[in-house]
Design a protein around this motif. Structure first.
Motif, PDB file in Angstrom:
ATOM      1  N   ALA A  35      -7.964   9.629  51.604  1.00 22.88           N
ATOM      2  CA  ALA A  35      -6.700   9.851  50.903  1.00 22.88           C
ATOM      3  C   ALA A  35      -6.273   8.613  50.126  1.00 22.88           C
ATOM      4  CB  ALA A  35      -5.617  10.250  51.904  1.00 22.88           C
ATOM      5  N   SER A  36      -6.453   7.434  50.707  1.00 23.47           N
ATOM      6  CA  SER A  36      -6.052   6.203  50.022  1.00 23.47           C
ATOM      7  C   SER A  36      -6.892   5.972  48.765  1.00 23.47           C
ATOM      8  CB  SER A  36      -6.180   5.015  50.974  1.00 23.47           C
ATOM      9  OG  SER A  36      -7.509   4.912  51.467  1.00 23.47           O
ATOM     10  N   GLN A  37      -8.211   6.215  48.850  1.00 18.52           N
ATOM     11  CA  GLN A  37      -9.047   6.067  47.658  1.00 18.52           C
ATOM     12  C   GLN A  37      -8.709   7.099  46.593  1.00 18.52           C
ATOM     13  OE1 GLN A  37     -13.142   6.143  48.862  1.00 18.52           O
ATOM     14  NE2 GLN A  37     -12.988   4.282  50.118  1.00 18.52           N
ATOM     15  N   GLU A  38      -8.370   8.301  47.021  1.00 24.86           N
ATOM     16  CA  GLU A  38      -7.980   9.338  46.061  1.00 24.86           C
ATOM     17  C   GLU A  38      -6.694   8.958  45.337  1.00 24.86           C
ATOM     18  OE1 GLU A  38      -8.646  12.854  44.000  1.00 24.86           O
ATOM     19  OE2 GLU A  38      -9.920  11.872  45.491  1.00 24.86           O
ATOM     20  N   VAL A  39      -5.751   8.344  46.043  1.00 24.31           N
ATOM     21  CA  VAL A  39      -4.506   7.902  45.413  1.00 24.31           C
ATOM     22  C   VAL A  39      -4.787   6.794  44.410  1.00 24.31           C
ATOM     23  CG1 VAL A  39      -2.298   6.764  45.843  1.00 24.31           C
ATOM     24  CG2 VAL A  39      -3.034   8.635  47.314  1.00 24.31           C
ATOM     25  N   GLU A  40      -5.664   5.863  44.752  1.00 24.23           N
ATOM     26  CA  GLU A  40      -6.010   4.791  43.820  1.00 24.23           C
ATOM     27  C   GLU A  40      -6.674   5.335  42.564  1.00 24.23           C
ATOM     28  OE1 GLU A  40      -8.393   2.000  45.871  1.00 24.23           O
ATOM     29  OE2 GLU A  40      -6.817   1.353  47.260  1.00 24.23           O
ATOM     30  N   GLN A  41      -7.592   6.276  42.731  1.00 25.57           N
ATOM     31  CA  GLN A  41      -8.248   6.864  41.562  1.00 25.57           C
ATOM     32  C   GLN A  41      -7.262   7.647  40.709  1.00 25.57           C
ATOM     33  OE1 GLN A  41     -11.534   9.181  42.977  1.00 25.57           O
ATOM     34  NE2 GLN A  41     -12.636   7.414  43.833  1.00 25.57           N
ATOM     35  N   ALA A  42      -6.329   8.355  41.352  1.00 23.93           N
ATOM     36  CA  ALA A  42      -5.325   9.100  40.595  1.00 23.93           C
ATOM     37  C   ALA A  42      -4.425   8.150  39.801  1.00 23.93           C
ATOM     38  CB  ALA A  42      -4.485   9.956  41.544  1.00 23.93           C
ATOM     39  N   GLU A  43      -4.040   7.039  40.389  1.00 25.89           N
ATOM     40  CA  GLU A  43      -3.212   6.068  39.681  1.00 25.89           C
ATOM     41  C   GLU A  43      -3.961   5.461  38.496  1.00 25.89           C
ATOM     42  OE1 GLU A  43      -2.006   3.285  42.597  1.00 25.89           O
ATOM     43  OE2 GLU A  43      -0.438   4.583  43.467  1.00 25.89           O
ATOM     44  N   LYS A  44      -5.251   5.197  38.666  1.00 31.55           N
ATOM     45  CA  LYS A  44      -6.040   4.653  37.552  1.00 31.55           C
ATOM     46  C   LYS A  44      -6.164   5.669  36.422  1.00 31.55           C
ATOM     47  CE  LYS A  44      -8.764   1.490  40.404  1.00 31.55           C
ATOM     48  NZ  LYS A  44     -10.114   1.138  40.917  1.00 31.55           N
ATOM     49  N   ARG A  45      -6.357   6.944  36.772  1.00 29.28           N
ATOM     50  CA  ARG A  45      -6.433   7.966  35.727  1.00 29.28           C
ATOM     51  C   ARG A  45      -5.111   8.096  34.985  1.00 29.28           C
ATOM     52  NH1 ARG A  45      -9.527  10.838  39.750  1.00 29.28           N
ATOM     53  NH2 ARG A  45      -7.637  11.954  40.379  1.00 29.28           N
ATOM     54  N   LEU A  46      -4.004   7.987  35.705  1.00 30.41           N
ATOM     55  CA  LEU A  46      -2.703   8.071  35.053  1.00 30.41           C
ATOM     56  C   LEU A  46      -2.444   6.859  34.164  1.00 30.41           C
ATOM     57  CD1 LEU A  46      -0.628   9.463  38.057  1.00 30.41           C
ATOM     58  CD2 LEU A  46      -1.225  10.684  35.980  1.00 30.41           C
ATOM     59  N   GLN A  47      -2.882   5.694  34.584  1.00 30.32           N
ATOM     60  CA  GLN A  47      -2.758   4.505  33.733  1.00 30.32           C
ATOM     61  C   GLN A  47      -3.622   4.619  32.488  1.00 30.32           C
ATOM     62  OE1 GLN A  47      -3.708   1.218  36.298  1.00 30.32           O
ATOM     63  NE2 GLN A  47      -1.893   1.495  37.591  1.00 30.32           N
ATOM     64  N   GLN A  48      -4.790   5.227  32.634  1.00 30.71           N
ATOM     65  CA  GLN A  48      -5.636   5.445  31.466  1.00 30.71           C
ATOM     66  C   GLN A  48      -4.987   6.418  30.488  1.00 30.71           C
ATOM     67  OE1 GLN A  48      -9.383   7.262  32.340  1.00 30.71           O
ATOM     68  NE2 GLN A  48     -10.230   6.887  30.297  1.00 30.71           N
ATOM     69  N   LYS A  49      -4.300   7.427  31.008  1.00 30.81           N
ATOM     70  CA  LYS A  49      -3.606   8.368  30.129  1.00 30.81           C
ATOM     71  C   LYS A  49      -2.504   7.667  29.342  1.00 30.81           C
ATOM     72  CE  LYS A  49      -4.471  12.571  32.823  1.00 30.81           C
ATOM     73  NZ  LYS A  49      -3.855  13.707  33.583  1.00 30.81           N
ATOM     74  N   ASP A  50      -1.881   6.656  29.923  1.00 27.73           N
ATOM     75  CA  ASP A  50      -0.888   5.883  29.173  1.00 27.73           C
ATOM     76  C   ASP A  50      -1.525   5.160  27.997  1.00 27.73           C
ATOM     77  OD1 ASP A  50       0.960   6.759  30.942  1.00 27.73           O
ATOM     78  OD2 ASP A  50       1.446   4.814  31.814  1.00 27.73           O
ATOM     79  N   ILE A  51      -2.751   4.660  28.211  1.00 23.10           N
ATOM     80  CA  ILE A  51      -3.441   3.957  27.123  1.00 23.10           C
ATOM     81  C   ILE A  51      -3.857   4.933  26.026  1.00 23.10           C
ATOM     82  CG2 ILE A  51      -5.455   2.552  26.556  1.00 23.10           C
ATOM     83  CD1 ILE A  51      -5.369   1.464  29.407  1.00 23.10           C
ATOM     84  N   VAL A  52      -4.360   6.115  26.433  1.00 23.74           N
ATOM     85  CA  VAL A  52      -4.799   7.112  25.449  1.00 23.74           C
ATOM     86  C   VAL A  52      -3.611   7.665  24.676  1.00 23.74           C
ATOM     87  CG1 VAL A  52      -5.908   9.360  25.182  1.00 23.74           C
ATOM     88  CG2 VAL A  52      -6.837   7.696  26.794  1.00 23.74           C
ATOM     89  N   GLY A  53      -2.491   7.880  25.368  1.00 21.79           N
ATOM     90  CA  GLY A  53      -1.302   8.423  24.718  1.00 21.79           C
ATOM     91  C   GLY A  53      -1.306   9.944  24.698  1.00 21.79           C
ATOM     92  N   ILE A  54      -0.424  10.506  23.890  1.00 26.37           N
ATOM     93  CA  ILE A  54      -0.285  11.955  23.792  1.00 26.37           C
ATOM     94  C   ILE A  54      -1.346  12.496  22.850  1.00 26.37           C
ATOM     95  CG2 ILE A  54       1.272  13.839  23.185  1.00 26.37           C
ATOM     96  CD1 ILE A  54       3.607  11.991  23.769  1.00 26.37           C
ATOM     97  N   THR A  55      -2.104  13.465  23.316  1.00 27.43           N
ATOM     98  CA  THR A  55      -3.159  14.082  22.516  1.00 27.43           C
ATOM     99  C   THR A  55      -2.793  15.534  22.226  1.00 27.43           C
ATOM    100  OG1 THR A  55      -4.383  14.688  24.517  1.00 27.43           O
ATOM    101  CG2 THR A  55      -4.945  12.589  23.471  1.00 27.43           C
ATOM    102  N   ALA A  56      -3.191  15.997  21.053  1.00 31.21           N
ATOM    103  CA  ALA A  56      -2.942  17.388  20.658  1.00 31.21           C
ATOM    104  C   ALA A  56      -4.130  18.246  21.059  1.00 31.21           C
ATOM    105  CB  ALA A  56      -2.704  17.486  19.154  1.00 31.21           C
ATOM    106  N   VAL A  57      -3.863  19.417  21.617  1.00 27.31           N
ATOM    107  CA  VAL A  57      -4.893  20.341  22.073  1.00 27.31           C
ATOM    108  C   VAL A  57      -4.859  21.574  21.196  1.00 27.31           C
ATOM    109  CG1 VAL A  57      -5.759  21.698  24.009  1.00 27.31           C
ATOM    110  CG2 VAL A  57      -4.677  19.489  24.428  1.00 27.31           C
ATOM    111  N   GLY A  58      -6.018  21.944  20.658  1.00 27.18           N
ATOM    112  CA  GLY A  58      -6.094  23.142  19.835  1.00 27.18           C
ATOM    113  C   GLY A  58      -5.338  22.979  18.526  1.00 27.18           C
TER     114      GLY A  58
END
Length: 340
Positions: free
Chosen positions: A150-173
Motif C-alpha cells: 500500500a505504501s509503494q502504491e501511494v508513492e507511485q500514485a503521488e508521482k503520477r499525479l505530479q507528472q500530470k501537473d507537469i504535462v498540464g491539461i490535455t484535450a481528448v478527442g
C-alpha cells in the motif's frame, strides 16, 4: 490470555497477531454468503444483498487488520463464484465482466480486491497527513503481504499525479482548449490529495483489468468495439428477467451456445452454421448469414420489434387521460396607471 481486548474497532489477543482476525473475516464472509444463498430471493436480489449489505461490513476489518493481498484474492474468488451462479452465467465468465468500470457493459458490482486496496491506501494517506506529529513520525507500516504494498502504491500514485501537473491539461478527442478542468496536485489540499490518490489507485486497478481483457481472445473482443458504454443500474437489473440478464452478459462476452463456441468447448464436431457452411460466430448468426437473409429471417426479426413498438405507441395514444382545465393567467394592472 482469557479474552481478547477491543480498542478502536480492532481486536487484540495474547499473540498480538492478526491470524485469528483473518480467520474471523473469512468465516464471516462464508457465513454471509451462505445466508444470502439460502434465502428464497431471486439471484439478482442476492447480488444486491452482497453489494449493499455484506461488502460494507467486510471493509472495516479489512482496512484495520494486516491481511495479505493473496488472501483477499482468495476471498474474491469465492464471491465471484456465488455471483456467477446468482446471475445465471457460466463459471468460465471472467471476473473482469463482473467488476470492470470501463467495459462496454458495466455491472453495479464492486471488486473486493479493489475496495481492499482503496481502503488500505486511504489508511496510509490518513496516517501520513495526520495533524499529530507523533503519529506522522511514528513509522506505522501498513502491511499487505509481498504481492502488493500500500505504501509503494501511494508513492507511485503521488508521482503520477505530479507528472500530470507537469504535462498540464490535455484535450481528448474533439475537446476544445480549456473545455476540461482538473485539480492540480501542487495546489490541492489534504482532503483533495487524499481523494486524488485513491482515485489514482482505482484507475491503476482498472488499467490492469483492461490490459488483461485485451489479451483475451473471445471474452475480450469487446475491447475492439466502437459502441458506447452501457452502465446497468440496480433498477435496470430488477426490471429484467433472469434469463434476459444472463443472455445480455453471455452475448457481450461471447459465451452463447453458438456453433463456434460449442466446437471450442468440445461439445460439437464442427463449427459450421446450421444453415450454411460458414463458421457460426455470433456476428454471422446475427447479421451475416446469407441463407437467413434470403429466407427473410432478419426482416421478420426487425418487423417483430417494430410491431411491438407500434403496439406500445398505439396503446399510449388511445389511453384515456383526464382533461385538465386550462390555467388562466391573472394579470395585475400597473399601479402607476391607476393613480393617474
Amino acid at each position: 490470555m482469557d479474552s481478547p481486548i477491543k480498542c478502536l474497532g480492532k481486536w487484540f489477543d495474547s499473540s498480538l497477531s492478526d491470524k485469528a482476525n483473518v480467520e474471523r473475516i473469512r468465516s464471516q464472509l462464508q457465513e454471509g454468503l451462505k445466508q444470502i444463498d439460502k434465502s428464497a430471493l431471486p439471484g439478482k436480489f442476492k447480488a444486491w444483498l452482497f453489494q449493499n449489505a455484506l461488502l460494507p461490513r467486510l471493509m472495516w476489518p479489512l482496512m484495520l487488520y494486516e491481511i495479505p493481498t493473496s488472501s483477499v484474492e482468495c476471498l474474491e474468488r469465492k464471491i465471484s463464484k456465488h455471483l456467477r451462479r446468482w446471475l445465471g452465467i457460466p463459471p468460465s465468465f471472467t471476473s473482469i465482466g463482473l467488476y470492470g468500470r470501463s467495459n462496454q457493459l458495466q455491472l453495479p458490482l464492486s471488486s473486493l480486491v479493489e475496495e481492499f486496496k482503496y481502503a488500505k491506501t486511504r489508511l496510509v494517506v490518513t496516517l501520513k497527513q495526520s495533524q499529530d506529529s507523533s503519529i506522522r513520525n511514528a513509522g506505522i507500516e501498513t502491511r499487505t503481504g509481498r504481492k502488493w504494498s500500500a505504501s509503494q502504491e501511494v508513492e507511485q500514485a503521488e508521482k503520477r499525479l505530479q507528472q500530470k501537473d507537469i504535462v498540464g491539461i490535455t484535450a481528448v478527442g474533439r475537446q476544445g482548449l480549456g473545455s476540461s478542468k482538473i485539480t492540480l496536485w501542487s495546489s490541492a489540499g489534504n482532503m483533495e490529495r487524499r481523494r486524488m490518490v485513491q482515485d489514482e489507485v482505482r484507475a491503476a486497478e482498472e488499467e490492469d483489468r483492461r490490459a488483461k481483457a485485451v489479451a483475451m481472445g473471445a471474452q475480450g473482443a469487446w475491447t475492439k468495439w466502437t459502441t458506447t458504454e452501457r452502465k446497468l443500474t440496480w433498477a435496470d437489473i430488477w426490471s429484467y428477467e433472469p434469463l434476459r440478464i444472463a443472455f445480455l452478459l453471455r452475448s457481450v462476452y461471447d459465451l452463447l451456445p453458438l456453433a463456434s463456441n460449442l466446437h471450442r468447448w468440445g461439445l460439437q464436431d464442427h463449427p459450421k452454421c446450421q444453415l450454411c457452411d460458414t463458421t457460426g460466430t455470433m456476428e454471422h448468426i446475427l447479421s451475416s448469414c446469407t441463407t437467413a437473409l434470403t429466407h427473410g429471417r432478419y426482416r421478420w426479426r426487425h418487423d417483430s420489434v417494430l410491431q411491438e413498438l407500434a403496439d406500445k405507441l398505439e396503446r399510449e395514444r388511445t389511453k384515456k387521460r383526464p382533461r385538465q382545465k386550462p390555467q388562466m393567467i391573472q394579470f395585475v394592472k400597473d399601479k402607476r396607471r391607476l393613480k393617474n
